[in-house]
Design an enzyme around this catalytic site. Structure first.
Site, PDB file in Angstrom:
ATOM      1  CD  GLU A  74      29.162  25.606  56.001  1.00  0.00           C
ATOM      2  OE1 GLU A  74      29.519  25.635  57.189  1.00  0.00           O
ATOM      3  OE2 GLU A  74      28.362  26.420  55.500  1.00  0.00           O
ATOM      4  CG  ASP A 266      31.413  26.726  62.707  1.00  0.00           C
ATOM      5  OD1 ASP A 266      30.497  27.063  61.936  1.00  0.00           O
ATOM      6  OD2 ASP A 266      32.620  26.876  62.443  1.00  0.00           O
TER       7      ASP A 266
END
Length: 386
Positions: A74, A266
Site C-alpha cells: 500500500e 479503509d
C-alpha cells in the site's frame, strides 16, 4: 457531453480547489504542497515527527508504516504515485527497486505478485498479496513510463505495468494461484484467495487508463471493470449517509468478518476515490451525489471527536484511528461535491497540519494525495504525443 462537463482526461485541465476557494494563491498552494512533500520525505529539514520515507543503502528506499513498523505494498505503491506526480524519478526508482528486491515473489502460488508486508530489513511478514498495492504500482509505473520514458530491466516501466496487470487477471489459468479480479463480475477482491471485496480498492478511474495501456487482449476487461466498480459502489455506499464498509460482499452488503463491515480506516478512501474519478472522467453524476452525502454526514461532527461508525451512521465509542486521513479524504471529495459542505471540508483540511507521532503513516499518505488533488496536481500522465 460538452467539453465544459468533461473531466481532466478530456480537457487536460485540473481544478485548483484551494485557489478557487480563495484559501491561498496558486503560488502559495504550490508551496504548501512542496512543504508537505518535504515533511513526509524528510527533505529540507529533519522532520523526524512527520516523515514516513527512509532511504536504505545507496539506491533503495521505503515508506514505513509507523504504527505497525512494517513496509506495505500500500505505502510503497502510494510513494511511487507521489513521486511521479512530484517529478522525483530518483525517489520513485529507489522505492521501486526496494519493492522488486524484497516484495516481488518469483515462486509459489503468488509468483508475480508482491508480498503485502515486510520488515524494514526486507524480510517478509507474509507471502500474501493485497490488490490495492498492485493497482497503484501499475498506474504509477504507467505514469513513470509516460513522464520519463522507459529504461531497462525493472525500469522498463511500461512493460512492468503491463506484465503486472496480466498477472492480476490471468493468475491461476495454469492451475497455480488465483487472480486478483473476479473474472465473472469484474470486481477486485480483498485478496486473491477470497470472494469478497473492499470498497476502497475500487478505482474505476485507474481501470479506464488500464483499458488504454494494458496488453491489448486485456483492455476489454478493464473497460468492463470500470463500469462494474462504479455500479458496485452504488450498492456499497449507504443511500443516506454515503458511508461505505471496510469489507463488502459482491452485492455491496457489509461483510462483518472480523468486524470490518463498518465505516473505519479503509473506508475513508472511498470519498477520495469518487472525487478523483469525477475530476478525471466525469463518468457518472452519482459521484456528485455521493460526495455531497458523505460531507453532509460529517458536517456536524466535531473534528476532534471523529469515530468509528456503522454505515448507517451510528457512532461507536471507538475513536477514529486516523482522523487526519478522514479529514483529508472528505476534503478530496470536494472535487465532485457541489453541496453546501464542500467548502467547509476543504477549509478544515487546509487548517489541519500533517500528523505527527507513531500513527502518522496512513494519515499522511491520504493527506498528501488530498494536497495533490486539491491543488490541481494529481494528474494523468499520458504517452508523449497523445
Amino acid at each position: 457531453m460538452t467539453e465544459a462537463k468533461q473531466g481532466a482526461f478530456h480537457t487536460g485541465q485540473y481544478r485548483n480547489v484551494i485557489a478557487e476557494y480563495g484559501l491561498a494563491s496558486e503560488q502559495e498552494a504550490a508551496g504548501r504542497l512542496q512543504d508537505t512533500w518535504d515533511q513526509l520525505f524528510g527533505e529540507n529539514g529533519d522532520h523526524a515527527e512527520t516523515r514516513i520515507y527512509y532511504e536504505a543503502g545507496p539506491d533503495m528506499g521505503y515508506l514505513l508504516d509507523t504504527g505497525n513498523l512494517d513496509v506495505r505494498t500500500e505505502g510503497m505503491s502510494y510513494g511511487m504515485m507521489m513521486a511521479v506526480q512530484m517529478d522525483r524519478k530518483d525517489i520513485f526508482d529507489r522505492i521501486w527497486r526496494w519493492a522488486m528486491t524484497y516484495m516481488y515473489m518469483t515462486e509459489g502460488e503468488h509468483a508475480g505478485y508482491f508480498a503485502w508486508s515486510c520488515l524494514p530489513d526486507g524480510s517478509r511478514n507474509s507471502n500474501g498479496p493485497a490488490p490495492d498495492g498492485e493497482e497503484y504500482f501499475a498506474l504509477a509505473l504507467f505514469f513513470a513510463s509516460h513522464r520519463w520514458g522507459d529504461g531497462e530491466g525493472i525500469f522498463d516501466y511500461g512493460r512492468q505495468a503491463r506484465d503486472l496487470l496480466r498477472t492480476c487477471l490471468h493468475k491461476g489459468e495454469d492451475g497455480v494461484g488465483r487472480p486478483m479480479w473476479n473474472p465473472d463480475n469484474k470486481l477486485v477482491k480483498f485478496i486473491p484467495n477470497c470472494e469478497f471485496t473492499d470498497p476502497s480498492y475500487h478505482l474505476p478511474h485507474f481501470y479506464e487508463l488500464f483499458a488504454l495501456w494494458a496488453y491489448p487482449e486485456d483492455r476489454a476487461f478493464w473497460r468492463e471493470a470500470a463500469q462494474a466498480s462504479r455500479a458496485f459502489l452504488k450498492t456499497a455506499c449507504h443511500p443516506v449517509t454515503g458511508l461505505a464498509p471496510e469489507y463488502a460482499f459482491y452485492d455491496g452488503t457489509p461483510n462483518h468478518v472480523r468486524g470490518f463491515g463498518h465505516f473505519f480506516s479503509d473506508s475513508y478512501r472511498v470519498a477520495a476515490n469518487i472525487g478523483l474519478d469525477w475530476e478525471w472522467f466525469r463518468a457518472d453524476p452519482w459521484n456528485v451525489k455521493e460526495a455531497n452525502l458523505i460531507q453532509a454526514f460529517f458536517a456536524d461532527k466535531d473534528p476532534a471527536d471523529l469515530r468509528r461508525y456503522t454505515i448507517a451512521g451510528e457512532p461507536f465509542d471507538e475513536p477514529a484511528l486516523h482522523p487526519t486521513g478522514l479529514i483529508a479524504t472528505n476534503a478530496m471529495a470536494s472535487l465532485a461535491a457541489d453541496g453546501p459542505h464542500a467548502r467547509r471540508a476543504v477549509e478544515l483540511f487546509w487548517r489541519t497540519p500533517v500528523r505527527t507521532g507513531n500513527r502518522r503513516y496512513y494519515d499522511n499518505c491520504l493527506y498528501f494525495f488530498a494536497m495533490l488533488a486539491l491543488t490541481g496536481n494529481y494528474r494523468i500522465w499520458m504517452p508523449s504525443g497523445s
